[in-house]
Motif scaffolding. Sequence first.
Motif, PDB file in Angstrom:
ATOM      1  N   UNK A 172      75.625   1.607 -92.280  1.00 31.85           N
ATOM      2  CA  UNK A 172      76.040   2.998 -92.438  1.00 31.85           C
ATOM      3  C   UNK A 172      74.815   3.845 -92.760  1.00 31.85           C
ATOM      4  N   UNK A 173      74.766   5.024 -92.154  1.00 33.78           N
ATOM      5  CA  UNK A 173      73.670   5.966 -92.403  1.00 33.78           C
ATOM      6  C   UNK A 173      74.271   7.297 -92.818  1.00 33.78           C
ATOM      7  N   UNK A 174      73.903   7.759 -93.992  1.00 32.60           N
ATOM      8  CA  UNK A 174      74.424   9.025 -94.503  1.00 32.60           C
ATOM      9  C   UNK A 174      73.309   9.769 -95.213  1.00 32.60           C
ATOM     10  N   UNK A 175      73.080  11.014 -94.781  1.00 33.25           N
ATOM     11  CA  UNK A 175      72.040  11.866 -95.364  1.00 33.25           C
ATOM     12  C   UNK A 175      70.679  11.174 -95.385  1.00 33.25           C
ATOM     13  N   UNK A 176      70.388  10.411 -94.332  1.00 31.82           N
ATOM     14  CA  UNK A 176      69.090   9.759 -94.230  1.00 31.82           C
ATOM     15  C   UNK A 176      68.966   8.458 -94.981  1.00 31.82           C
ATOM     16  N   UNK A 177      70.022   8.037 -95.649  1.00 32.02           N
ATOM     17  CA  UNK A 177      70.016   6.777 -96.394  1.00 32.02           C
ATOM     18  C   UNK A 177      70.738   5.694 -95.592  1.00 32.02           C
ATOM     19  N   UNK A 178      70.115   4.509 -95.505  1.00 27.90           N
ATOM     20  CA  UNK A 178      70.666   3.416 -94.715  1.00 27.90           C
ATOM     21  C   UNK A 178      71.171   2.312 -95.640  1.00 27.90           C
ATOM     22  N   UNK A 179      72.404   1.877 -95.416  1.00 28.73           N
ATOM     23  CA  UNK A 179      72.973   0.766 -96.179  1.00 28.73           C
ATOM     24  C   UNK A 179      73.593  -0.242 -95.216  1.00 28.73           C
ATOM     25  N   UNK A 180      73.531  -1.514 -95.596  1.00 31.50           N
ATOM     26  CA  UNK A 180      74.204  -2.544 -94.820  1.00 31.50           C
ATOM     27  C   UNK A 180      75.304  -3.124 -95.703  1.00 31.50           C
ATOM     28  N   UNK A 181      76.515  -3.130 -95.203  1.00 26.80           N
ATOM     29  CA  UNK A 181      77.687  -3.561 -95.964  1.00 26.80           C
ATOM     30  C   UNK A 181      78.138  -4.920 -95.444  1.00 26.80           C
ATOM     31  N   UNK A 182      78.294  -5.881 -96.344  1.00 25.57           N
ATOM     32  CA  UNK A 182      78.624  -7.236 -95.921  1.00 25.57           C
ATOM     33  C   UNK A 182      79.556  -7.917 -96.910  1.00 25.57           C
TER      34      UNK A 182
ATOM     35  N   UNK B  84      68.189  -6.670 -85.599  1.00 28.77           N
ATOM     36  CA  UNK B  84      68.739  -6.459 -84.264  1.00 28.77           C
ATOM     37  C   UNK B  84      69.095  -4.987 -84.039  1.00 28.77           C
ATOM     38  N   UNK B  85      69.445  -4.299 -85.122  1.00 32.07           N
ATOM     39  CA  UNK B  85      69.839  -2.888 -85.049  1.00 32.07           C
ATOM     40  C   UNK B  85      68.682  -1.938 -85.350  1.00 32.07           C
ATOM     41  N   UNK B  86      67.473  -2.468 -85.407  1.00 32.78           N
ATOM     42  CA  UNK B  86      66.310  -1.685 -85.843  1.00 32.78           C
ATOM     43  C   UNK B  86      66.111  -0.420 -85.008  1.00 32.78           C
ATOM     44  N   UNK B  87      66.124  -0.537 -83.695  1.00 35.59           N
ATOM     45  CA  UNK B  87      65.896   0.626 -82.840  1.00 35.59           C
ATOM     46  C   UNK B  87      67.022   1.652 -82.993  1.00 35.59           C
ATOM     47  N   UNK B  88      68.240   1.179 -83.120  1.00 32.73           N
ATOM     48  CA  UNK B  88      69.375   2.080 -83.325  1.00 32.73           C
ATOM     49  C   UNK B  88      69.211   2.850 -84.632  1.00 32.73           C
ATOM     50  N   UNK B  89      68.805   2.138 -85.690  1.00 35.50           N
ATOM     51  CA  UNK B  89      68.593   2.782 -86.995  1.00 35.50           C
ATOM     52  C   UNK B  89      67.503   3.837 -86.896  1.00 35.50           C
ATOM     53  N   UNK B  90      66.397   3.494 -86.259  1.00 35.90           N
ATOM     54  CA  UNK B  90      65.280   4.428 -86.154  1.00 35.90           C
ATOM     55  C   UNK B  90      65.659   5.664 -85.344  1.00 35.90           C
ATOM     56  N   UNK B  91      66.462   5.478 -84.294  1.00 30.62           N
ATOM     57  CA  UNK B  91      66.917   6.633 -83.510  1.00 30.62           C
ATOM     58  C   UNK B  91      67.796   7.546 -84.348  1.00 30.62           C
ATOM     59  N   UNK B  92      68.706   6.958 -85.138  1.00 30.70           N
ATOM     60  CA  UNK B  92      69.594   7.750 -85.992  1.00 30.70           C
ATOM     61  C   UNK B  92      68.796   8.519 -87.046  1.00 30.70           C
ATOM     62  N   UNK B  93      67.814   7.853 -87.642  1.00 29.88           N
ATOM     63  CA  UNK B  93      67.002   8.511 -88.662  1.00 29.88           C
ATOM     64  C   UNK B  93      66.136   9.606 -88.058  1.00 29.88           C
ATOM     65  N   UNK B  94      65.657   9.389 -86.844  1.00 28.90           N
ATOM     66  CA  UNK B  94      64.855  10.405 -86.169  1.00 28.90           C
ATOM     67  C   UNK B  94      65.688  11.652 -85.910  1.00 28.90           C
ATOM     68  N   UNK B  95      66.933  11.441 -85.445  1.00 27.16           N
ATOM     69  CA  UNK B  95      67.826  12.572 -85.206  1.00 27.16           C
ATOM     70  C   UNK B  95      68.110  13.324 -86.495  1.00 27.16           C
ATOM     71  N   UNK B  96      68.268  12.568 -87.592  1.00 28.41           N
ATOM     72  CA  UNK B  96      68.533  13.203 -88.887  1.00 28.41           C
ATOM     73  C   UNK B  96      67.352  14.056 -89.321  1.00 28.41           C
TER      74      UNK B  96
END
Length: 232
Positions: A25-35, A50-62
């Motif tokens: 989950x990404x909220x206000x630029x903060x990334x958490x992994x819930x397990x 595995x989700x690294x590129x997806x995370x970086x794209x989301x943070x870039x957009x933010x």
Amino acid sequence: MSTIKINDHSVAVVRSARRKTIAIKIQDGNVTVHLPKLMPLWLAKQFVLRKQHWIEDKLKNFQQRPPKRQFIEGELQPFMGEHYPLHIIQEPQRQRLHVQFDQQKLVIVAPPKVTALQIRQSLTRWYRRQAESLLKERAKQLAEHTGLRPNQIQIRSYKARWGSCNVKGDVQLNWQLVQATTSIIDYVIIHELCHLQQHNHSRAFWDLVEQFDPDFREHRSWLKHHGHQLVI
């Protein structure tokens, strides 16, 4: 709390006894992994990598998002696809805020020491009133144009959607759409009207949307990447 490092980002690990799957989950630029509570940390690390590129794209957009509105003198406010400067007039005897639109600016007539929160609330009420007339009228026009006529058209407040269509044939529209361009407004209305005939997101549904909005992919993409600009 454990963290997982990927490049320059830290991902906080949140465990829950009730969770059965892993999610990021990404909220206000903060990334958490819930397990799940007993899942090994190394599995979470693999998942995050595995989700690294997806995370970086989301943070870039933010990071590219414009700053939140401050509701101060001169700040531009969107309305029907245009941006108008905010002009604040404080009158000593006034007790309630009033919004005036003169085609060149949005004027807030307010009592002394008015706060940004009060201006935001007043603008919100004004936007909602505009949406009640403008969005409903446009929806009626498009219903006639498409032949897809809803039972009723309602203006609603949503946090995570721009419109909806229920099984009764009622179409609901997010009032914040009144800030968008006509093409974006039309896309959302057409999208919901098409659900009257195709209550799904099948190929047949999108073919129907394209029939009335050939550029729907562009409009859908704009909302996905820039819709946050309409959140007041």
